[in-house]
Write a protein that holds these residues in place. Structure first.
Motif, PDB file in Angstrom:
ATOM      1  N   UNK A  35       0.928  -1.096   0.512  1.00 46.54           N
ATOM      2  CA  UNK A  35       0.475  -0.214   0.178  1.00 46.54           C
ATOM      3  C   UNK A  35       1.138   1.198  -0.525  1.00 46.54           C
ATOM      4  N   UNK A  36       1.289   1.916  -0.780  1.00 45.81           N
ATOM      5  CA  UNK A  36       1.781   2.819  -1.349  1.00 45.81           C
ATOM      6  C   UNK A  36       0.862   4.543  -1.505  1.00 45.81           C
ATOM      7  N   UNK A  37      -0.306   4.397  -1.746  1.00 47.85           N
ATOM      8  CA  UNK A  37      -1.626   4.661  -2.104  1.00 47.85           C
ATOM      9  C   UNK A  37      -1.885   6.070  -0.205  1.00 47.85           C
ATOM     10  N   UNK A  38      -2.055   5.702   0.210  1.00 51.28           N
ATOM     11  CA  UNK A  38      -1.924   6.332   0.952  1.00 51.28           C
ATOM     12  C   UNK A  38      -1.657   7.606   1.771  1.00 51.28           C
ATOM     13  N   UNK A  39      -1.149   8.292   2.744  1.00 55.36           N
ATOM     14  CA  UNK A  39      -0.250   9.056   2.856  1.00 55.36           C
ATOM     15  C   UNK A  39       0.364   8.977   4.331  1.00 55.36           C
ATOM     16  N   UNK A  41       3.811   6.702   6.972  1.00 56.31           N
ATOM     17  CA  UNK A  41       4.723   5.851   7.071  1.00 56.31           C
ATOM     18  C   UNK A  41       4.787   3.988   7.734  1.00 56.31           C
ATOM     19  N   UNK A  42       5.307   3.924   7.493  1.00 55.53           N
ATOM     20  CA  UNK A  42       4.895   1.722   8.041  1.00 55.53           C
ATOM     21  C   UNK A  42       6.256   2.048   8.161  1.00 55.53           C
ATOM     22  N   UNK A  43       6.813   3.238   9.180  1.00 53.31           N
ATOM     23  CA  UNK A  43       8.212   2.313  10.096  1.00 53.31           C
ATOM     24  C   UNK A  43       7.880   3.719  11.405  1.00 53.31           C
ATOM     25  N   UNK A 370       7.515   7.618   2.165  1.00 56.25           N
ATOM     26  CA  UNK A 370       7.270   7.479   3.393  1.00 56.25           C
ATOM     27  C   UNK A 370       7.011   5.930   4.277  1.00 56.25           C
ATOM     28  N   UNK A 371       7.902   4.939   3.377  1.00 51.51           N
ATOM     29  CA  UNK A 371       7.979   3.861   4.232  1.00 51.51           C
ATOM     30  C   UNK A 371       9.640   3.104   4.160  1.00 51.51           C
TER      31      UNK A 371
END
Length: 387
Positions: A35-39, A41-43, A370-371
């Motif tokens: 999922x790179x859609x919604x803004x 971070x995954x950190x 932001x990943x």
């Protein structure tokens, strides 16, 4: 159960349905897609910042904050803007904490738009601007950013201004395009609004996420412009904690007085322990001054991995979004191509056409970088294999 008036419920937003962000995120979950859609971070958020929130919760700071926000945070923001821009905002009369930047935007628009007033926004535009204007009885006038660099046409803009123009809303760095307004842009706006009653809302939530040696030219740096401007910022964007919904507004005292009249009835106050924690955290400039370098490294990492793909990479000078042109791959409209990507290739993005009133379609998708590197590597691998 009986329907209200036989189901004929009047709507104030007739053209509005479920947001594209919710649709694409749901599709990503259903298809187990990257999922790179919604803004967001995954950190993780800083452990130090989380510990500070915990500290203030345990200390008992869990009841309502003052309506304008915790004094310590307002004072810290005042110091931060003086350090960064050499401009002093009075923490008592010119700074207000909000429950996220979207709330701040809605409240600011509600405070100044009256029935029949006009607001100018620049497309492609963040999706909360226009509905807030419409809900308050205003008329939205859409200025088109010039493709492909998404710059403002300063020759055309003056022709859009009338005696009913109440607001101009700008966004720099700009979501969804990653474009950045320069010094000359801000000087144009300052000159254009001189001698008018036009109020400016400057959405600067990505102020620290700016790349390639460029400088963030906040509206507060231009004295005449600053006198008519509400500057809006976001700690959720700055500190990778979008779910904390903590933002802020800076404005001259007379504008802030009007903002607060509405703010108290929209949300009254933001999250108390988080405000205290952020006040401590921004006391150390190292916690935000290098964010541009941090996110530029992520952008460069993602872009480098895409070099051999069939996607054309558009410049992204700020935010944490990268636009990719897929015209060499497909003639499908953006929304259809985005849904196809999720279903067939397990990767989610946002069609930029969703940021236009009339769905202008340039065959471009917005990807959030932001990943973690692992996520970006996986995403780039998928995209590079599409022929």
């Amino acid at each position: 159960m009986e329907t209200f008036n036989k189901g004929n419920i009047p709507t104030k937003l007739p053209g509005t349905g479920t947001s594209i962000f919710a649709i694409m995120s749901q599709m990503a979950a259903e298809n187990n897609a990257v999922n790179l859609s919604q803004g967001f971070p995954d950190f993780p958020v800083s452990e130090e910042l989380i510990e500070k929130v915990h500290f203030y919760m345990k200390k008992g700071y869990n009841q309502y904050a003052p309506m304008p926000g915790v004094p310590a945070l307002r004072q810290a923001i005042s110091g931060m803007f003086y350090d960064n821009y050499g401009v002093r905002y009075d923490p008592d009369t010119e700074i207000n904490i909000a429950a996220g930047a979207t709330q701040a935007l809605f409240t600011a628009i509600s405070a100044f738009i009256r029935e029949g007033d006009e607001a100018i926004i620049f497309e492609p535009a963040y999706d909360s601007y226009a509905p807030a204007v419409i809900l308050n009885g205003g008329l939205v006038k859409y200025a088109q950013l010039q493709f492909p660099d998404f710059s403002i046409n300063w020759d055309a803009l003056p022709r859009m201004i009338t005696h009913r123009t109440r607001l101009i809303i700008i966004n720099t760095p700009q979501n969804p395009t990653g474009s950045v307004l320069g010094k000359e842009d801000m000087e144009h706006l300052e000159k254009l609004t001189r001698g008018t009653d036009i109020i400016v809302i400057s959405d600067e939530v990505y102020e620290h996420l700016i790349f390639d040696g460029l400088k963030h030219y906040s509206a507060c740096l231009f004295p005449e412009l600053a006198r008519r401007t509400l500057v809006i910022g976001s700690f959720g964007k700055t500190f990778h904690a979008t779910g904390w919904k903590t933002g802020f507004v800076l404005a001259p005292e007379k504008l802030m007085a009007e903002y607060r009249k509405v703010h108290q009835f929209v949300v009254f106050a933001g999250n108390t322990p988080i405000q205290y924690a952020i006040a401590d955290f921004i006391g150390n400039k190292e916690n935000y001054l290098h964010l541009g370098e941090f996110y530029q490294a992520k952008r460069d990492f993602f872009v480098k991995k895409l070099k051999k793909s069939a996607f054309k990479i558009l410049p992204a000078h700020g935010t944490y979004f990268q636009l990719l042109d897929y015209s060499a791959l497909s003639d499908l409209p953006e929304t259809e191509f985005a849904k196809w990507l999720v279903k067939e290739h397990k990767i989610a993005a946002i069609p930029v056409s969703a940021f236009y009133k009339n769905g202008d379609d340039y065959k471009i998708l917005r990807f959030c970088f932001a990943k973690k590197e692992q996520t970006l590597t996986q995403a780039a691998k998928i995209l590079s294999e599409i022929k």
